[in-house]
Design an enzyme around this catalytic site. Structure first.
Site, PDB file in Angstrom:
ATOM      1  N   GLU A   1     -30.241 -16.239  15.371  1.00 10.99           N
ATOM      2  CA  GLU A   1     -30.190 -15.056  16.228  1.00 10.99           C
ATOM      3  C   GLU A   1     -31.504 -14.292  16.337  1.00 10.99           C
ATOM      4  OE1 GLU A   1     -27.683 -14.017  18.154  1.00 10.99           O
ATOM      5  OE2 GLU A   1     -26.441 -15.718  17.560  1.00 10.99           O
TER       6      GLU A   1
ATOM      7  N   SER B   1      33.209   2.831   6.641  1.00  7.86           N
ATOM      8  CA  SER B   1      33.763   3.044   5.302  1.00  7.86           C
ATOM      9  C   SER B   1      32.703   3.241   4.226  1.00  7.86           C
ATOM     10  CB  SER B   1      34.656   1.859   4.915  1.00  7.86           C
ATOM     11  OG  SER B   1      35.865   1.904   5.634  1.00  7.86           O
TER      12      SER B   1
END
Length: 833
Positions: A230, A509
């Protein structure tokens, strides 16, 4: 002829005019240049201020990292060898005895060999050698031989100190860790704490993520490869490389397209930190100016470190992958320092175009790009041609599948975020690099996810018309209130509607244990053997009539309180609830941990109230803990990026109910499993676990519930449909099956706590509620609060007392479930809306 004075003056005028014009133009140009220089200087000062703010205050946003619980190891603990290896693989520890490629060729003369030993192809190929094989030396590695492990642990900084790197030997026998020994002269740790698995990140608004690296942590091979590909003159230029720009311009003109970039690492850093992806002259000028300013203000090592953390390297759904540290984990599942040459070359190659060279989607392009990087490394004398040739033949070695979305545990992470909001601002969570240590148990979470996913399809097929089902699960520690697992969808990795936290459905319940717990606080009126009237009941209020009915549409005469709960009879529960007052039942729900107000309508006694699975878990936690209100918590500790504790989430215990009544209702809930609506559990789980629980079914079988607990684990399961249409499943035929499969996959402690102070156990006739002599076959040992045991007795030889005749003339000894809110009038249905 003589020239006159006037003629001479006329010739001088144009010369003076030209000079004046030139002078004016020069002055204007000079003024323009000075003004432009002044403006440029002001603009440069502005850019410099922007740069200093970003670099000196927050160079990049650091998301909060979220960790599961660390595995703590000690001799005698319940853990098997396979489960331990599963934990190591979750932490990405490497088995050093997996088969590997042949050793790399020697380095060529004068050239460095940067190639490391290749990574094994797949974990599935690992076969332990018969002679014990290689010993682990590097942190994060292990070797297994049968039930014996040698492990080199990683260091990790916790809120209470740093766990150092250790080399240890662990020996398992069955499901017990029998020996924990230090190696290489190290003392045997009494308690060994492994590094915790990272399970998620809480990200900034733009969903960037990164693992912060210091400059000293960057492997030389990564730095050398990066600069070779780079920016070869990085240490020479002043932020911008004119030669590089000119060279790229010529190459692009020759090719007729963009084939080469001239940007330095500093310019790339500027683009990642400050600028958009817009292609314009203005953006390019800003890029050059800012690169020059950064290079003049900061050292090359600082710039390189910032670049290594800021560079964009891929996308994971909505999450952006930034920096080499995270990219290494994202693509290879390894820390950056553990990458081999071929992996480093691929990682650097991806910089040019993360989407173009994405190795999972475009493997051939990625290989071509990797080969180009390797050629550059040979050209720059970083490696030899032989090393490059071997690396080119290596597979890409990326993990088979990237993590989906922001986290693999979206339902649990949502709970963590909600609890964090009580103490932290959203921007702090997203940018300060906090570390959040949670209570998640990855193995329990995986078991819960797999169980829910695998159970719903058979339940769908069991119905005449298969309908798509959904589900949710919450698992907690009964003694600490720590949330161990949360599943909010049958596709557990899918982020979206979290049914565990947000699906408010009729509780059915599941409310009945709370009704009876409220009554059992009055031992002078109610005990487990109190005979309740199960006969037709009509309740009138405001001119409206309500006639609750049992699930089986029958009445059962006089039944004990314990049997009424075990068989989930509706009518006795309503009678008791009305007798103790519905407002007191609401108060009990709140004492146990419900954090909202409820209207005290009678329909609440049969579960006519919407609740989430998490709320049910909080209520049942109060019962499972022996009567203590313990807020369910998903967080243990929060530290800053350096390990300093910021917020300690201590165990918050508050007495909600006396231990006696809590013990009694737990006993009745154990009867639900032994002989009641959950008796099918005996086919899957050992009766010796003495599990307590309760089924729940709502009208028209719209919701199927089961909530229950062992000595150490509580789980709540809900099964239903998102459109609230009937499922055809009761609590026993739906959620209970899922619950059993889930708990069968966990190591459970039995629920066998001794009676608390103030509770005595008496041998009684379960039908009549009268005392019996010890050992009478029809008797049962039933707990009572001191002074509330029955005074009368019956002889063991006497025939069992008969119950009163059932008003409807029919006998029934069992009930599938409570039915819950069946037969309510339109008035009470409207009250629930």
């Amino acid at each position: 002829m003589k020239k006159t004075k006037s003629s001479r003056n006329s010739k001088k005028r144009p010369a003076r005019g030209i000079r004046s014009l030139f002078s004016l133009m020069f002055s204007l140009s000079l003024g323009g240049l000075l003004l432009g220089a002044f403006g440029l200087g002001i603009y440069m000062l502005y850019l410099d201020a922007v740069i200093r703010t970003e670099f000196d205050q927050k160079r990049w946003a650091m998301p909060a990292k979220v960790y599961a619980r660390p595995l703590e190891l000690f001799e005698g603990m319940s853990l098997g060898a396979d489960a331990f290896e599963q934990e190591l693989k979750l932490l990405r520890y490497r088995d050093v005895n997996c088969p590997v490629e042949p050793a790399p060729p020697p380095a060529e003369n004068g050239k460095r060999s940067l190639r490391r030993k290749p990574k094994p192809p797949t974990p599935e190929a690992c076969v332990p050698p018969p002679n014990g094989g290689e010993a682990p030396t590097k942190p994060g590695s292990y070797a297994r031989q049968g039930e014996t492990f040698e492990v080199a642990t990683r260091d990790f900084t916790f809120w209470d100190g740093t766990e150092p790197v250790r080399k240890v030997r662990l020996v398992f026998a069955g499901d017990i860790l029998v020996d924990l020994t230090g190696l290489d002269g190290q003392d045997a740790p009494g308690l060994l704490r492994l590094d915790p698995p990272e399970i998620a990140g809480i990200y900034p608004a733009h969903y960037e993520d990164r693992i912060l690296l210091k400059g000293k942590d960057l492997p030389p091979v990564v730095v050398d490869t990066l600069l070779a590909v780079e920016d070869r003159s990085f240490f020479e230029h002043a932020g911008v490389n004119p030669k590089g720009i000119f060279r790229a311009l010529v190459a692009n003109l020759r090719a007729g397209r963009t084939v080469q970039g001239g940007s330095t690492l500093t310019q790339q850093l500027v683009k990642n930190l400050f600028l958009s992806n817009e292609r314009s002259i203005k953006r390019k000028i800003n890029e050059i100016l800012m690169a020059i300013l950064i290079d003049s203000r900061y050292g090359k090592d600082e710039i390189l470190e910032a670049y290594a953390n800021a560079i964009y390297l891929g996308q994971d759904g909505s999450r952006a992958i930034h920096g080499f540290g995270l990219a290494s984990q994202f693509y290879f599942g390894l820390p950056l320092e553990e990458l081999d040459l071929h992996q480093v070359a691929l990682l650097v190659g991806i910089i040019k175009g993360p989407s173009v060279y994405e190795p999972r989607r475009h493997p051939e392009r990625a290989k071509e790009r990797r080969a180009l990087v390797l050629d550059v490394m040979v050209e720059q004398n970083l490696i030899g041609a032989g090393d490059a040739a071997v690396a080119k033949e290596m597979p890409l070695d990326v993990t088979s599948r990237a993590a989906s979305g922001i986290t693999a545990y979206p339902a649990f992470l949502e709970l963590v975020q909600r609890q964090l909001r009580q103490y932290y601002k959203p921007e702090d969570l997203a940018t300060e690099g906090l570390r959040v240590f949670t209570t998640l148990d990855p193995r329990i979470q995986m078991t819960a996810e797999n169980t829910l996913d695998n159970s719903l399809s058979p339940l769908e097929k069991s119905q005449p018309r298969a309908r798509p089902l959904q589900g949710a699960a919450v698992v907690t520690d009964t003694q600490t209130g720590e949330v161990l697992a949360v599943v909010g969808d049958r596709e557990p990795k899918k982020a979206g509607f979290n049914r565990a936290l947000d699906a408010k459905r009729l509780a059915g319940s599941l409310i009945k244990p709370v009704v009876y717990l409220t009554a059992l606080e009055q031992p002078d009126r109610y005990t487990l053997t109190t005979l309740l009237n199960d006969s037709p009941l009509v309740y009138t209020s405001g001119g409206q009539r309500w006639a609750p009915a049992n699930y089986d549409k029958r009445y059962h005469g006089r039944v004990t309180l314990r049997d009424a709960l075990a068989r989930s009879y509706n009518v006795p529960a309503v009678r008791v609830g009305l007798d103790v007052d519905v407002i007191n039942v609401v108060g009990m729900l709140q004492r146990l941990g419900l954090e909202r107000d409820l209207k005290p309508y009678p329909s609440l006694l049969l579960g006519g109230v919407d609740m989430t699975p998490f709320e049910i878990a909080q209520i049942y936690e109060g019962i499972a803990s022996g009567g203590f209100r313990i807020p369910l918590r998903a967080i243990r500790e929060v530290t800053n990026a350096n390990g300093r504790s910021l917020q300690h989430y201590a165990l918050d215990v508050e007495k909600a109910v006396d231990p006696g009544p809590a013990y009694l209702v737990t006993n009745a809930m154990q009867q639900v499993v032994k002989a009641g609506t959950a008796s099918a559990m005996k086919s899957k789980l050992s009766p010796e676990l003495n599990i307590a629980g309760k089924t729940g079914t709502t009208d028209d079988y719209r919701d199927s519930w089961f909530a229950g607990f062992s000595g150490d684990r509580l789980a709540v399961i809900w099964v239903g449909r998102d459109d609230n249409k009937p499922t055809g499943l009761s609590g026993a035929s739906g959620a209970l099956r899922v619950w059993m499969d889930l708990m069968a996959g966990l190591k459970l402690e039995p629920l066998d706590a001794p009676p608390p102070a103030g509770v005595e156990e008496i041998w009684v006739d379960p039908r009549s509620g009268l005392r019996l002599s010890q050992g009478c076959r029809r008797g049962q040992l039933i707990p009572f609060l001191a002074g509330s045991a029955p005074q009368g007795s019956t002889a063991c030889s006497s025939p069992p007392a008969r119950r009163a005749a059932r008003p409807n003339g029919r006998g029934a000894d069992s009930s599938d479930d409570g039915g819950d809110a069946g037969g309510m009038s339109d008035f009470f249905q409207r009250l629930m809306e």
